[in-house]
Write a protein that holds these residues in place. Structure first.
Motif, PDB file in Angstrom:
ATOM      1  N   THR A   1      27.133  50.072  68.299  1.00 13.68           N
ATOM      2  CA  THR A   1      26.058  50.070  67.301  1.00 13.68           C
ATOM      3  C   THR A   1      25.863  51.446  66.653  1.00 13.68           C
ATOM      4  O   THR A   1      25.596  51.529  65.466  1.00 13.68           O
ATOM      5  CB  THR A   1      24.727  49.621  67.926  1.00 13.68           C
TER       6      THR A   1
ATOM      7  N   LEU B   1      22.880  48.639  56.815  1.00 14.40           N
ATOM      8  CA  LEU B   1      22.720  47.539  57.781  1.00 14.40           C
ATOM      9  C   LEU B   1      21.777  47.905  58.926  1.00 14.40           C
ATOM     10  O   LEU B   1      21.401  47.036  59.723  1.00 14.40           O
ATOM     11  CB  LEU B   1      24.087  47.125  58.359  1.00 14.40           C
ATOM     12  N   ASP B   2      21.420  49.167  59.005  1.00 11.60           N
ATOM     13  CA  ASP B   2      20.491  49.635  60.045  1.00 11.60           C
ATOM     14  C   ASP B   2      19.075  49.342  59.550  1.00 11.60           C
ATOM     15  O   ASP B   2      18.330  50.244  59.180  1.00 11.60           O
ATOM     16  CB  ASP B   2      20.714  51.143  60.258  1.00 11.60           C
TER      17      ASP B   2
ATOM     18  N   ARG C   1      15.929  43.677  59.502  1.00 12.83           N
ATOM     19  CA  ARG C   1      16.504  42.327  59.613  1.00 12.83           C
ATOM     20  C   ARG C   1      17.594  42.289  60.689  1.00 12.83           C
ATOM     21  O   ARG C   1      17.603  41.405  61.555  1.00 12.83           O
ATOM     22  CB  ARG C   1      17.085  41.940  58.252  1.00 12.83           C
ATOM     23  N   THR C   2      18.518  43.261  60.649  1.00 11.61           N
ATOM     24  CA  THR C   2      19.566  43.315  61.675  1.00 11.61           C
ATOM     25  C   THR C   2      18.937  43.461  63.049  1.00 11.61           C
ATOM     26  O   THR C   2      19.303  42.762  64.007  1.00 11.61           O
ATOM     27  CB  THR C   2      20.512  44.512  61.429  1.00 11.61           C
ATOM     28  N   HIS C   3      17.978  44.388  63.160  1.00 12.93           N
ATOM     29  CA  HIS C   3      17.391  44.660  64.480  1.00 12.93           C
ATOM     30  C   HIS C   3      16.611  43.459  65.009  1.00 12.93           C
ATOM     31  O   HIS C   3      16.618  43.200  66.218  1.00 12.93           O
ATOM     32  CB  HIS C   3      16.544  45.936  64.435  1.00 12.93           C
TER      33      HIS C   3
ATOM     34  N   LEU D   1      27.445  37.567  67.427  1.00 11.06           N
ATOM     35  CA  LEU D   1      26.740  38.578  66.631  1.00 11.06           C
ATOM     36  C   LEU D   1      27.186  39.974  67.076  1.00 11.06           C
ATOM     37  O   LEU D   1      27.452  40.861  66.260  1.00 11.06           O
ATOM     38  CB  LEU D   1      25.235  38.393  66.860  1.00 11.06           C
TER      39      LEU D   1
ATOM     40  N   LEU E   1      29.573  43.019  65.112  1.00 12.63           N
ATOM     41  CA  LEU E   1      29.357  44.469  65.084  1.00 12.63           C
ATOM     42  C   LEU E   1      30.624  45.192  65.544  1.00 12.63           C
ATOM     43  O   LEU E   1      31.089  46.135  64.905  1.00 12.63           O
ATOM     44  CB  LEU E   1      28.198  44.857  66.005  1.00 12.63           C
TER      45      LEU E   1
ATOM     46  N   ARG F   1      32.362  43.787  56.786  1.00 16.61           N
ATOM     47  CA  ARG F   1      30.932  43.817  56.423  1.00 16.61           C
ATOM     48  C   ARG F   1      30.481  42.410  56.011  1.00 16.61           C
ATOM     49  O   ARG F   1      29.414  41.949  56.382  1.00 16.61           O
ATOM     50  CB  ARG F   1      30.685  44.797  55.265  1.00 16.61           C
TER      51      ARG F   1
ATOM     52  N   PHE G   1      30.150  40.228  59.076  1.00 18.48           N
ATOM     53  CA  PHE G   1      28.917  40.539  59.810  1.00 18.48           C
ATOM     54  C   PHE G   1      27.724  39.892  59.117  1.00 18.48           C
ATOM     55  O   PHE G   1      26.879  39.251  59.752  1.00 18.48           O
ATOM     56  CB  PHE G   1      28.704  42.061  59.938  1.00 18.48           C
ATOM     57  N   THR G   2      27.653  40.053  57.795  1.00 17.01           N
ATOM     58  CA  THR G   2      26.511  39.530  57.048  1.00 17.01           C
ATOM     59  C   THR G   2      26.469  38.006  57.120  1.00 17.01           C
ATOM     60  O   THR G   2      25.414  37.400  57.294  1.00 17.01           O
ATOM     61  CB  THR G   2      26.601  40.001  55.575  1.00 17.01           C
TER      62      THR G   2
ATOM     63  N   LEU H   1      25.379  37.038  60.603  1.00 16.17           N
ATOM     64  CA  LEU H   1      23.938  37.290  60.739  1.00 16.17           C
ATOM     65  C   LEU H   1      23.134  36.151  60.100  1.00 16.17           C
ATOM     66  O   LEU H   1      22.196  35.613  60.707  1.00 16.17           O
ATOM     67  CB  LEU H   1      23.606  38.637  60.077  1.00 16.17           C
TER      68      LEU H   1
END
Ligand code: ADP
Ligand code: MG
Length: 313
Positions: free
Chosen positions: A134, A144-145, A148-150, A248, A252, A276, A279-280, A283
């Motif tokens: 991470t 991305l930090d 929503r990601t968290h 998920l 990452l 990317r 990942f999106t 997510l």
């Protein structure tokens, strides 16, 4: 041991040192430093816990001061090698490869479930940070930090709190699996049960088609059913409900270290953008359904075509 009898196989992918095979193919020799020493200590420990791993036959120091280890060979072909050789014209994996993968995975899962580790506070978070790289991912992709990601990652961790913590491989996939067991334990660490084995056929999709083969939905379904069965017998609970959270984290992992430093490398830039995108997409799927369906991922070529046409950011 006469070093001249060892055939060079390859440099180690993510560590110093190299791998060699004995002339008769019955043993493998690795060289390296402190990380290899830790790997071997781990491998010996889990061999005693009935993990399907090569037995360590000899260890020591080479003339030039490197650490070396000799282990038994688990066979001449990894399941990745078998997958490639069994391809005819198409890209479908042979059923016997996915069924063998399920058998080995079930053996590892049973050994892991039989040796649960007492969790310390923060252990699951540490797994997430290690397995998902991470720090690197958010450094290379600061956009991305974000909350929503968290939120999704926190949700995934919450779902995993009741999953037992076990000694894991952290680089589990067909290239490190043979029908007799699992090799290459350099990344070993604590993982929630199932993290190694559940995503093994799903992670092929993150390569975007460049591996040359894909697992069909039916093969993936059968694979997960074997693991659920093994988990139910070992723990009383199925395990495949964790797949979404694990994927998920894999999304990452596959995004880590992808950002090219040289902006003229358009090929690398494209692969970074592709990961990317995955990942999106993962997510979004996780947010909507609680899981991730890798069958919905585009291949790299398809993504590249859309990218050129301006379909993607
Ligand atoms: N004990 C073993 N039994 C069978 N094959 C092995 C063994 N150890 C290594 N190999 C072969 O050597 C290759 C490289 O070893 P590995 O430890 O996976 O290196 P890397 O860390 O670079 O992935 C493997 O893909 C496999 O083909
Ligand atoms: Mg390997």
């Amino acid at each position: 041991m006469n070093d001249n009898n060892w055939r060079f196989v390859k440099k180690r992918t993510a560590a110093d040192g190299a791998v060699y095979a004995s002339a008769d193919g019955t043993r493998y020799r690795r060289t390296g430093g402190a990380a290899l020493q830790a790997e071997v200590a781990f491998q010996s420990r889990v061999a005693d816990l009935n993990y399907p791993v090569p037995h360590v036959l000899e260890e020591g120091v080479t003339d030039d001061g490197h650490f070396f280890v000799v282990e038994e060979s688990l066979g001449d072909q990894t399941l990745h090698d078998q997958a490639v050789t069994s391809l005819d014209c198409g890209r479908a994996l042979a059923d016997d490869v996915t069924d063998t993968a399920a058998q080995v995975a079930a053996r590892l899962l049973r050994a892991q479930a039989a040796h649960v580790v007492e969790p310390t506070p923060g252990a699951l978070r540490q797994w997430l940070d290690r397995a998902g790289f991470t720090q690197n991912v958010f450094q290379e992709n600061p956009d991305l930090d974000n909350p929503r990601t968290h939120a999704a990652l926190d949700h995934a961790l919450d779902r995993l709190v009741t999953t037992p913590l076990v000694h894991g491989h952290l680089d589990y996939g067909l290239p490190n699996v043979l029908s007799a067991g699992v090799i290459d334990w350099q990344h070993h660490g604590l993982v929630p049960l199932g993290y190694d084995v559940l995503p093994a056929l799903e992670i092929i999709a993150f390569k975007g088609g460049t591996k040359g083969y894909t697992a069909s939905p039916g093969q993936r379904h059968r694979y997960l059913a074997v693991l659920d069965d093994a988990a139910r017998k070992a723990t009383g609970q199925p395990i495949s409900q964790n797949l979404g959270a694990y994927l998920l984290v894999k999304a990452l992992f596959f995004l880590a270290l992808m950002r090219p430093t040289d902006s003229s490398r358009t090929d690398k830039h494209l692969k970074w953008q592709y990961r990317r995108h995955l990942f999106t997409k993962g997510l979004e799927q996780y947010e909507h359904t609680g899981t991730v369906d890798t069958a919905l991922f585009p291949g790299l070529d398809e993504f590249a075509a859309g990218h050129r046409a301006g379909d993607h950011p």
